[in-house]
Scaffold this motif. Sequence first.
Motif, mmCIF file in Angstrom:
data_model
loop_
_atom_site.group_PDB
_atom_site.id
_atom_site.type_symbol
_atom_site.label_atom_id
_atom_site.label_comp_id
_atom_site.label_asym_id
_atom_site.label_seq_id
_atom_site.Cartn_x
_atom_site.Cartn_y
_atom_site.Cartn_z
ATOM 1 N N SER A 319 -7.232 2.321 -8.581
ATOM 2 C CA SER A 319 -8.196 1.638 -9.438
ATOM 3 C C SER A 319 -8.360 0.165 -9.057
ATOM 4 C CB SER A 319 -7.760 1.744 -10.903
ATOM 5 O OG SER A 319 -6.483 1.155 -11.106
ATOM 6 N N GLY A 320 -7.257 -0.491 -8.688
ATOM 7 C CA GLY A 320 -7.307 -1.921 -8.399
ATOM 8 C C GLY A 320 -8.065 -2.265 -7.132
ATOM 9 N N PHE A 321 -8.021 -1.398 -6.116
ATOM 10 C CA PHE A 321 -8.690 -1.681 -4.848
ATOM 11 C C PHE A 321 -9.914 -0.796 -4.619
ATOM 12 C CE2 PHE A 321 -4.546 -3.523 -4.232
ATOM 13 C CZ PHE A 321 -4.787 -4.654 -3.463
ATOM 14 N N LEU A 322 -10.274 0.017 -5.618
ATOM 15 C CA LEU A 322 -11.437 0.885 -5.460
ATOM 16 C C LEU A 322 -12.711 0.076 -5.284
ATOM 17 C CD1 LEU A 322 -12.579 3.729 -5.432
ATOM 18 C CD2 LEU A 322 -12.670 3.667 -7.942
ATOM 19 N N THR A 448 -2.882 -5.962 2.508
ATOM 20 C CA THR A 448 -2.637 -6.424 3.880
ATOM 21 C C THR A 448 -3.247 -5.480 4.902
ATOM 22 O OG1 THR A 448 -0.558 -7.481 3.194
ATOM 23 C CG2 THR A 448 -0.862 -7.051 5.547
ATOM 24 N N LEU A 449 -2.994 -4.181 4.753
ATOM 25 C CA LEU A 449 -3.502 -3.208 5.722
ATOM 26 C C LEU A 449 -5.027 -3.120 5.706
ATOM 27 C CD1 LEU A 449 -0.839 -0.396 5.242
ATOM 28 C CD2 LEU A 449 -1.054 -1.956 7.187
ATOM 29 N N TYR A 458 -6.443 2.328 2.853
ATOM 30 C CA TYR A 458 -6.451 2.603 1.411
ATOM 31 C C TYR A 458 -6.199 4.090 1.157
ATOM 32 C CZ TYR A 458 -8.718 3.035 -3.230
ATOM 33 O OH TYR A 458 -9.033 3.317 -4.530
ATOM 34 N N THR A 459 -6.851 4.943 1.924
ATOM 35 C CA THR A 459 -6.704 6.391 1.749
ATOM 36 C C THR A 459 -5.429 6.921 2.400
ATOM 37 O OG1 THR A 459 -8.057 6.830 3.714
ATOM 38 C CG2 THR A 459 -9.187 6.712 1.605
ATOM 39 N N TYR A 460 -5.051 6.352 3.555
ATOM 40 C CA TYR A 460 -3.843 6.825 4.227
ATOM 41 C C TYR A 460 -2.616 6.694 3.323
ATOM 42 C CZ TYR A 460 -6.739 6.373 8.463
ATOM 43 O OH TYR A 460 -7.735 6.469 9.399
ATOM 44 N N LEU A 461 -2.465 5.525 2.689
ATOM 45 C CA LEU A 461 -1.312 5.286 1.840
ATOM 46 C C LEU A 461 -1.314 6.198 0.618
ATOM 47 C CD1 LEU A 461 -0.883 1.407 1.881
ATOM 48 C CD2 LEU A 461 0.688 3.103 2.781
#
Length: 503
Positions: A319-322, A448-449, A458-461
């Motif tokens: 939600s925070g980085f969406l 950072t990534l 974002y999706t990998y993690l």
Amino acid sequence: MDTLVDDVPGKNKKEIPKSVHREKIVYSVCLCASYLTCGWNLAEIGSALLDLKQLTSVSLEAASLYQTFFNVGYFAGSLLCGVLYKKINKFIFQFFSLLIVAIALVIIPWCHEHIAMVTAHCFVGVSGGIIDSVVNAEMLAIWGEEGRSYVQAMHFTYALGGIISPIITAQFLAPKSNHSDVIISLTNNNASYIYVPNNLTITQSAHYDNQSNSFSNCSSFPEISTSLDTIRNSTVVSNSFYETSRIYIAYSISASLCLLIGLPYLFMFFTFDLSKIRTGRTLKEEKASPDLSRLDTILVLINFGIMAGIYVAIEESFSGFLNAFCVNRLDWSTVDGSYVTSVFYGCFGFGRLIAVLWVKYLNPKKILSVFCIALFLMFASILIYAIYYLNAGMWLTAALTGLFIAVIYPTIFTWTEEDFLPVSGKISSYFNITSALGGTINPILVGTLMDVYSPLWYTYLLMGESLILLMTCIGGMALSRKLRQKLQQSGQVDYADQEGQLM
């Protein structure tokens, strides 16, 4: 004399005065309202992240520290609650926590310095950690093992705050054209930061020459002054930004809400008898199962602590980085990014709302593994949508993710309460501490990534963390089965009741 009413349904009924029952309901509603502010404030950080980034003249990587230190504060607040929980009146604890949140929220939009913004978010986190720990422990202290629906209802209000907050915040955000993607950091003397507008094409890096007091190799930066003196005399994020971003209005609304929710606790402090309200557990239920060995207890706490930490890492990072992910990868506007965040919280809230009803008939811990697998598939879908720029798929996946993730966190508390040990103030604080650790570490990794490598990280993690969540769910089921076998051997299991739990 007050009429006696049944406190809880089922075979073990308690008769309590009607006036006390009303106080239990009022207190439960206030706890739900307090938890609403936790979801509200967290969602607001994600929705306003790019504006906060602009206000403090930092990169996305540096701006991710706002959520990180919010979780650092959450960690500290949860730890503080674990120490002081039995020593301070719960009503006063809640009132002052909400008051501190309100003050910090008023200050945040006027923090131009990065350190001030980080500190303000830390204070919001400290109070949030206290509120979170208290409401989860108190709701179970009021209703005990019969509080499964009440806990789900309380966590629904958390989601409700996340639904409403981005919608309100979106009305006061700066348009995308006012956000800058590139920041040049100068470390010479008093120089600070320079913004390069989005409409410039940057292909080279500029270097500052100390001897000539100017930039070299800056052909790609036609609007940057080559004189450091000019830079020193210019204003960074001047008041003109407030002409396009009125984020201070959104934060004032949030502060007013926290203050209004805190005032009833002051009233209850003078009028309610807390000892009569907190009657959800018998003395026997206050202790862990006698068949739970020290090693089993440690394994339970580790497993469910990791589950709580990974869950919060997933939920808060998603939600925070969406918004930032949609803007930077899919080229959406900040308003659309805020709206898709609200869609996520809308379905998140709807999932918790319907869970209030179905948890009475279905045991959520039996289907958590299905939810975890579904989460992994959702994050894999987002990766595909991001690669091929499928905007419609992003909206759908955000909605489904909210539905699948909705019941996981409250189930951690009720599962622990029902199968292993009572969720006291210390246990609730422990879960919030591990949750805060997950929420502290993950934003740094994601920010950072995404900033240094690619928004696709974002999706990998999230995909990797959903697999870890599935492993902890399976571990919890194994521990529950082990304890059930011990109870069967000692003849302490009611087989009819056990059969009902498997439904």
